[in-house]
Design an enzyme around this catalytic site. Structure first.
Site, PDB file in Angstrom:
ATOM      1  N   LYS A  22      36.402  56.662 111.439  1.00 48.38           N
ATOM      2  CA  LYS A  22      36.189  57.288 110.125  1.00 48.38           C
ATOM      3  C   LYS A  22      35.081  58.333 110.193  1.00 48.38           C
ATOM      4  CE  LYS A  22      33.398  55.270 106.834  1.00 48.38           C
ATOM      5  NZ  LYS A  22      32.397  55.997 106.124  1.00 48.38           N
ATOM      6  N   ASN A  23      33.956  57.940 110.773  1.00 48.99           N
ATOM      7  CA  ASN A  23      32.801  58.832 110.696  1.00 48.99           C
ATOM      8  C   ASN A  23      32.906  60.047 111.626  1.00 48.99           C
ATOM      9  OD1 ASN A  23      31.784  57.310 108.637  1.00 48.99           O
ATOM     10  ND2 ASN A  23      30.366  56.136 109.906  1.00 48.99           N
ATOM     11  N   ARG A  95      30.625  60.180 100.682  1.00 47.70           N
ATOM     12  CA  ARG A  95      29.374  60.640 101.261  1.00 47.70           C
ATOM     13  C   ARG A  95      29.598  61.870 102.153  1.00 47.70           C
ATOM     14  NH1 ARG A  95      24.062  60.744 100.690  1.00 47.70           N
ATOM     15  NH2 ARG A  95      22.973  60.826 102.651  1.00 47.70           N
ATOM     16  N   CYS A 119      29.027  54.912  99.460  1.00 49.60           N
ATOM     17  CA  CYS A 119      28.596  53.540  99.199  1.00 49.60           C
ATOM     18  C   CYS A 119      27.201  53.492  98.585  1.00 49.60           C
ATOM     19  CB  CYS A 119      28.567  52.744 100.505  1.00 49.60           C
ATOM     20  SG  CYS A 119      30.191  52.387 101.141  1.00 49.60           S
ATOM     21  N   ARG A 124      19.856  57.894  99.148  1.00 49.74           N
ATOM     22  CA  ARG A 124      20.577  58.555 100.246  1.00 49.74           C
ATOM     23  C   ARG A 124      20.236  60.050 100.206  1.00 49.74           C
ATOM     24  NH1 ARG A 124      26.433  55.982 101.379  1.00 49.74           N
ATOM     25  NH2 ARG A 124      25.931  56.868 103.398  1.00 49.74           N
ATOM     26  N   PRO A 125      18.976  60.379 100.605  1.00 50.39           N
ATOM     27  CA  PRO A 125      18.537  61.774 100.506  1.00 50.39           C
ATOM     28  C   PRO A 125      19.283  62.680 101.484  1.00 50.39           C
ATOM     29  CG  PRO A 125      16.911  60.452 101.686  1.00 50.39           C
ATOM     30  CD  PRO A 125      17.970  59.497 101.207  1.00 50.39           C
ATOM     31  N   ILE A 126      19.307  63.988 101.177  1.00 50.80           N
ATOM     32  CA  ILE A 126      19.883  64.947 102.135  1.00 50.80           C
ATOM     33  C   ILE A 126      18.861  66.038 102.473  1.00 50.80           C
ATOM     34  CG2 ILE A 126      22.302  64.515 101.526  1.00 50.80           C
ATOM     35  CD1 ILE A 126      22.226  67.240 100.013  1.00 50.80           C
ATOM     36  N   ASP A 127      17.580  65.675 102.351  1.00 49.74           N
ATOM     37  CA  ASP A 127      16.527  66.671 102.614  1.00 49.74           C
ATOM     38  C   ASP A 127      16.607  67.229 104.045  1.00 49.74           C
ATOM     39  OD1 ASP A 127      15.686  63.836 103.015  1.00 49.74           O
ATOM     40  OD2 ASP A 127      13.963  64.778 103.999  1.00 49.74           O
ATOM     41  N   GLN A 128      16.989  66.406 105.011  1.00 45.16           N
ATOM     42  CA  GLN A 128      17.038  66.890 106.403  1.00 45.16           C
ATOM     43  C   GLN A 128      18.199  67.853 106.624  1.00 45.16           C
ATOM     44  OE1 GLN A 128      14.445  66.134 108.650  1.00 45.16           O
ATOM     45  NE2 GLN A 128      13.721  65.454 106.648  1.00 45.16           N
ATOM     46  N   ASP A 323      26.105  49.548 110.104  1.00 42.70           N
ATOM     47  CA  ASP A 323      27.452  49.375 109.538  1.00 42.70           C
ATOM     48  C   ASP A 323      28.124  48.082 109.992  1.00 42.70           C
ATOM     49  OD1 ASP A 323      26.980  51.795 108.381  1.00 42.70           O
ATOM     50  OD2 ASP A 323      28.318  52.944 109.664  1.00 42.70           O
ATOM     51  N   ARG A 415      38.460  52.803 101.863  1.00 42.79           N
ATOM     52  CA  ARG A 415      37.824  54.079 102.226  1.00 42.79           C
ATOM     53  C   ARG A 415      37.650  54.179 103.737  1.00 42.79           C
ATOM     54  NH1 ARG A 415      32.467  54.060 100.379  1.00 42.79           N
ATOM     55  NH2 ARG A 415      32.456  55.689 101.934  1.00 42.79           N
TER      56      ARG A 415
HETATM   57  C1  EPZ Z   1      26.204  57.899 108.337  1.00 46.53           C
HETATM   58  O1  EPZ Z   1      25.607  58.108 107.073  1.00 46.53           O
HETATM   59  C2  EPZ Z   1      27.429  57.086 108.102  1.00 46.53           C
HETATM   60  N1  EPZ Z   1      28.302  57.834 107.222  1.00 46.53           N
HETATM   61  C3  EPZ Z   1      27.066  55.747 107.513  1.00 46.53           C
HETATM   62  O2  EPZ Z   1      28.259  54.987 107.469  1.00 46.53           O
HETATM   63  C4  EPZ Z   1      26.060  55.023 108.420  1.00 46.53           C
HETATM   64  O3  EPZ Z   1      25.606  53.865 107.783  1.00 46.53           O
HETATM   65  C5  EPZ Z   1      24.872  55.926 108.719  1.00 46.53           C
HETATM   66  O4  EPZ Z   1      25.320  57.201 109.230  1.00 46.53           O
HETATM   67  C6  EPZ Z   1      23.919  55.334 109.743  1.00 46.53           C
HETATM   68  O5  EPZ Z   1      24.610  55.074 110.928  1.00 46.53           O
HETATM   69  C7  EPZ Z   1      29.031  58.826 107.714  1.00 46.53           C
HETATM   70  O6  EPZ Z   1      29.023  59.135 108.880  1.00 46.53           O
HETATM   71  C8  EPZ Z   1      29.911  59.535 106.755  1.00 46.53           C
HETATM   72  P1  EPZ Z   1      21.939  58.982 108.074  1.00 46.53           P
HETATM   73  P2  EPZ Z   1      24.481  59.196 106.885  1.00 46.53           P
HETATM   74  O7  EPZ Z   1      21.725  60.380 107.588  1.00 46.53           O
HETATM   75  O8  EPZ Z   1      24.757  60.331 107.782  1.00 46.53           O
HETATM   76  C9  EPZ Z   1      17.607  58.743 106.005  1.00 46.53           C
HETATM   77  C10 EPZ Z   1      29.682  53.347 106.649  1.00 46.53           C
HETATM   78  O9  EPZ Z   1      29.617  52.177 106.210  1.00 46.53           O
HETATM   79  N2  EPZ Z   1      17.834  60.173 105.682  1.00 46.53           N
HETATM   80  O10 EPZ Z   1      22.006  58.731 109.530  1.00 46.53           O
HETATM   81  O11 EPZ Z   1      24.398  59.482 105.436  1.00 46.53           O
HETATM   82  C11 EPZ Z   1      18.517  57.850 105.187  1.00 46.53           C
HETATM   83  O12 EPZ Z   1      17.971  57.552 103.928  1.00 46.53           O
HETATM   84  C12 EPZ Z   1      28.659  54.383 106.242  1.00 46.53           C
HETATM   85  O13 EPZ Z   1      30.596  53.764 107.375  1.00 46.53           O
HETATM   86  C13 EPZ Z   1      16.805  60.916 105.124  1.00 46.53           C
HETATM   87  O14 EPZ Z   1      15.702  60.417 104.875  1.00 46.53           O
HETATM   88  O15 EPZ Z   1      23.225  58.395 107.367  1.00 46.53           O
HETATM   89  C14 EPZ Z   1      18.672  56.650 106.099  1.00 46.53           C
HETATM   90  O16 EPZ Z   1      17.597  55.771 105.897  1.00 46.53           O
HETATM   91  C15 EPZ Z   1      27.713  53.953 105.236  1.00 46.53           C
HETATM   92  N3  EPZ Z   1      17.038  62.238 104.847  1.00 46.53           N
HETATM   93  C16 EPZ Z   1      18.563  57.230 107.506  1.00 46.53           C
HETATM   94  O17 EPZ Z   1      17.989  58.529 107.351  1.00 46.53           O
HETATM   95  C17 EPZ Z   1      18.228  62.839 105.106  1.00 46.53           C
HETATM   96  O18 EPZ Z   1      18.364  64.048 104.841  1.00 46.53           O
HETATM   97  C18 EPZ Z   1      19.873  57.386 108.250  1.00 46.53           C
HETATM   98  O19 EPZ Z   1      20.797  58.080 107.446  1.00 46.53           O
HETATM   99  C19 EPZ Z   1      19.253  62.076 105.689  1.00 46.53           C
HETATM  100  C20 EPZ Z   1      19.029  60.745 105.964  1.00 46.53           C
END
Ligand code: EPZ
Length: 437
Positions: A22-23, A95, A119, A124-128, A323, A415
């Protein structure tokens, strides 16, 4: 409305096949926007997040045709893209809609999408993501009635050093998408290393990108003008790329096999991607054999075998995946003794605990984790799938429980899992999807 009804207690036996990840799929499909030639994507999982991605692509002007009879292959041409706006309602449904921001920015130098849904796992910030886009030369504007729409515009995208403050899968993927056609060299430091990052890079490299280091914490991207494969623009070659197997679906089946004292070959996997899950199951006394030359793992548990407690800490790849945390928690309720879970990625990934408690599990939430009291005797109950992986955990609990379990809100499960009920029935589970209307 639909729900899953499971009559538990049956040991799972036989072979089960894993779908594409999926991802990966939710990033590779938007990445097609960057291509200057059509491509064929294989091993696309039949899940609702993918259906949304395909719908969004079509709405932007992509031509998409299913190929073959398996229902997992699509021919995609993004020649006539005529919009950079992702419809609000679609963006809110998943997402991964944030990948359209990176891909549209890379293609059109403009992008607009609502802040992603998905979910409910806490903040779930997107600042990065936004930081990466800005470094490359885009100006993000937050707009919309609810201040939940991101607009991006760049006169030019120029490679630079992007040092991530946190290891983020999504931000790493988006930085790749936005920089692959930028001028000059982009270096992503503190990059995520998940198999889906490598998959996206492999796909783009296959189409002509210059991405090195995917799978390590430093990724170097030399921007290219065109992504039209080796045969060049105008060629009639069918570029065909196959998405990697879903390691979380595979891990979910491994735990389902373990809790039912089963004997299951999980096929179409990359055993290396499963190492963290395999290691924890072995710690607890489950026999897991990697069969590299058959792309399979074999999970086997004797009828009266007892499991030992083990502690898990979720971490970015190659650590134990967040996950898989809810599914592993179900397993830990059945071991002899107390185990601990430390959740380091998502602050609110314990919504399943109340549901599992209805089935007899004893799990106490702590500051950033949980203590699981083992030796539970799970009993069937009416429970809810609070999110995708929580839903997978409910299915596993239902398979292990005595009696009947009914799971509502299965849209969350659908999903991310392709025909999970059908696949599990194929290895002996008594699970049906029924309509409640
Ligand atoms: C991906 O989410 C996956 N989703 C998630 O899968 C998975 O749990 C996650 O990676 C971690 O492996 C998809 O690939 C679509 P992250 P993502 O950015 O990319 C923080 C599932 O069940 N963060 O790696 O959104 C954030 O808060 C789902 O399949 C920031 O602070 O996760 C978290 O604590 C759910 N700022 C950590 O980083 C940002 O801009 C990791 O998040 C982005 C993230």
């Amino acid at each position: 409305m639909e729900k899953f009804v499971i009559n538990g207690g049956l040991p799972l036996k036989g072979e089960i096949w894993v779908s594409g990840a999926k991802n990966s799929a939710v990033a590779i499909l938007p990445a097609a926007l960057l291509l200057d030639v059509p491509c064929i994507i294989e091993n696309v999982p039949d899940i609702s997040d993918v259906k949304i991605c395909l719908k969004v692509l079509q709405g932007l002007g992509a031509e998409i045709r299913p190929v073959g009879k398996n229902g997992d292959t699509y021919w995609i041409s993004c020649k006539n893209i005529n919009s950079h706006y992702v419809p609000y309602e679609e963006a809110k449904k998943m997402r991964a809609s944030y990948y359209f921001l990176g891909a549209l920015l890379g293609r059109c130098h403009n992008a607009c999408a609502a802040m992603p849904g998905g979910c409910p796992l806490g903040a779930r910030p997107i600042d990065q993501h936004l930081k990466a886009f800005e470094i490359l030369g885009a100006k993000p504007i937050i707009t919309g009635r609810n201040s939940d729409v991101v607009e991006l515009h760049a006169n030019q995208l120029r490679g630079d050093v992007i040092s991530m403050d946190v290891v983020s899968v999504g931000a790493t993927m988006n930085a790749i998408l936005a920089s692959v056609k930028a001028d000059g060299v982009t270096i992503i430091e503190n990059a995520a290393k998940e198999p889906h990052i490598v998959d996206l890079a492999n796909f783009l490299n296959y189409m002509g990108a210059h991405i090195k280091g995917a799978g390590t914490d430093t990724i170097k991207i030399q921007g290219v003008k065109k992504l039209c494969g080796n045969a060049g623009e105008g060629s009639t070659v069918d570029y065909c790329y196959s998405i990697v197997p879903d390691q979380i679906e595979a891990g979910t089946f491994m735990i389902a096999a373990a809790v039912t004292h089963g004997n299951v070959f999980i096929k179409g996997v990359i055993p290396k991607h499963l190492e963290a899950i395999t290691a924890k199951l072995r710690d607890a006394g489950v026999s897991v054999t990697e069969i590299e030359d058959e792309d399979a793992v074999h999970v086997f548990v004797k009828e009266n075998a007892e499991f030992k407690p083990t502690n898990i800490k979720t971490e970015p790849y190659p650590g134990f995946p967040t996950d898989m945390q809810p599914q592993m928690a179900v397993f830990l309720t059945l071991v002899n003794g107390q185990s601990t879970i430390t959740e380091n990625v998502w602050e609110d990934r314990f919504r399943y605990v109340n549901e599992l408690a209805k089935m007899g599990a004893k799990i106490d939430i702590t500051q950033n984790g949980a203590i699981v009291q083992g030796s539970a005797v799970l009993k069937g109950a009416d429970v809810q799938a609070c999110d995708l992986r929580a839903g997978a955990a409910m299915i596993i609990a239902g398979l292990a429980a005595d009696g009947q379990t009914s799971i509502s809100d299965i849209r969350h499960i659908e999903r991310g899992y392709a025909d999970i009920a059908g696949k599990l029935r194929g290895i002996g589970a008594d699970i049906a999807k029924i309509s409640t209307n």
